[in-house]
Write an enzyme that holds these catalytic residues in place. Structure first.
Site, PDB file in Angstrom:
ATOM      1  N   GLU A 261      20.851  48.829  93.039  1.00  0.00           N
ATOM      2  CA  GLU A 261      20.185  48.008  92.025  1.00  0.00           C
ATOM      3  C   GLU A 261      21.069  47.616  90.844  1.00  0.00           C
ATOM      4  OE1 GLU A 261      16.466  49.761  90.964  1.00  0.00           O
ATOM      5  OE2 GLU A 261      15.699  49.708  93.020  1.00  0.00           O
TER       6      GLU A 261
ATOM      7  N   HIS B 169      21.906  54.776  93.379  1.00  0.00           N
ATOM      8  CA  HIS B 169      20.727  53.981  93.056  1.00  0.00           C
ATOM      9  C   HIS B 169      21.086  52.840  92.121  1.00  0.00           C
ATOM     10  CE1 HIS B 169      16.861  52.840  91.258  1.00  0.00           C
ATOM     11  NE2 HIS B 169      16.321  53.314  92.369  1.00  0.00           N
TER      12      HIS B 169
ATOM     13  N   ILE C 124      20.280  62.361  88.740  1.00  0.00           N
ATOM     14  CA  ILE C 124      21.737  62.362  88.835  1.00  0.00           C
ATOM     15  C   ILE C 124      22.380  62.085  87.478  1.00  0.00           C
ATOM     16  CG2 ILE C 124      23.706  61.115  89.832  1.00  0.00           C
ATOM     17  CD1 ILE C 124      22.039  60.881  92.410  1.00  0.00           C
TER      18      ILE C 124
END
Length: 265
Positions: A180, A149, A88
């Site tokens: 995260e 993510h 991404i």
């Protein structure tokens, strides 16, 4: 003939141990690229050696690492190479991949990298259109929460920028956080609560609907995103659909390959 072409496209993904998501995302992205560029030989590689190991042991499926794919292409006589990541952002994973590829640069005449999914503001606009088109029945009073993510890399600020971009395009009920990094689920619960939605849809802003989507987002554990929004008093509906399942996202990767080929030739 096609099989003798010295030109190739290497599609690099992180990988997933979820077969259904792999088939619905990574494999279709690879097929779309193959269909769009029939004069190039198509190769693939995954960057997660852990997931590669799982597939080998569990399913007897062998997915090459980036280095293995590079060595195979050298053996096959490839001289001109486009490397298209399905990452991404241009973060740690993408940078490590590029270093691995470039360690073989002396064995190729040309190597060009396609951009990851979100490299420009226009990429963001197209990605936003692709995702929101999948939620056409979303009520204005509902919230769509996207799970990214996240990374320790400075490019992580792209998630907050993307959130602002959604809202600047009129999607005031769309929120994005990360597993995260920042924004965290705790930030999201506060922000979404202030919006006072009648319901919440949760979906991953990741290429595949893998471990993070099934466990961190939609799992039964008290710290999952579903559980935390439910505990905050909301009706929550998880949608286990990776970005690779949206035609507009796949088209964006094809466009990045096209741009890389233009730069090369």
């Amino acid at each position: 003939m096609e099989h003798q072409s010295p030109k190739a496209i290497l599609v690099v993904s992180f990988g997933t141990s979820y077969e259904a998501s792999r088939k619905a995302t990574i494999e279709i992205i690879e097929q779309d690229i193959a269909d769009a560029f029939p004069d190039h030989r198509i190769y693939h590689a995954w960057t997660s050696k852990f997931i590669i190991s799982i597939l080998k042991k569990r399913d007897s499926i062998s997915i090459p690492t980036v280095c293995e794919a590079m060595e195979q292409m050298i053996h096959d006589g490839i001289r001109s190479l486009i490397v298209q990541p399905t990452h991404i952002l241009d973060g740690i994973e993408n940078n490590v991949m590029k270093e691995a590829v470039l360690s073989y640069k002396d064995s190729f005449d040309q190597i060009v990298f396609g951009a990851p999914l979100l490299a420009t503001s226009e990429d963001e606009t197209r990605a936003i259109a692709a995702v929101t088109s999948g939620f056409k029945n979303l009520k204005e009073t509902d919230a769509l929460v996207l799970m990214g993510h996240g990374t320790t890399h400075q490019i992580n600020t792209a998630y907050a920028e993307l959130d602002r971009h959604f809202k600047s395009l009129g999607h005031s009920n769309v929120f994005i956080g990360t597993v995260e990094a920042d924004p965290t689920i705790h930030n999201l619960v506060k922000e979404v609560t202030a919006f006072q939605p009648t319901g919440i849809y949760l979906t991953p802003f990741m290429i595949v609907a893998g471990d993070h989507a099934h466990n961190d987002m939609a799992g039964d554990a008290p710290d999952s995103w579903v559980s935390q929004f439910s505990s905050a008093g909301f009706e929550v509906c998880p949608v286990l659909k990776g970005l690779g399942e949206y035609p507009g996202i796949r088209a964006l990767f094809v466009e990045h390959v096209k741009e890389a080929i233009s730069a090369l030739y």
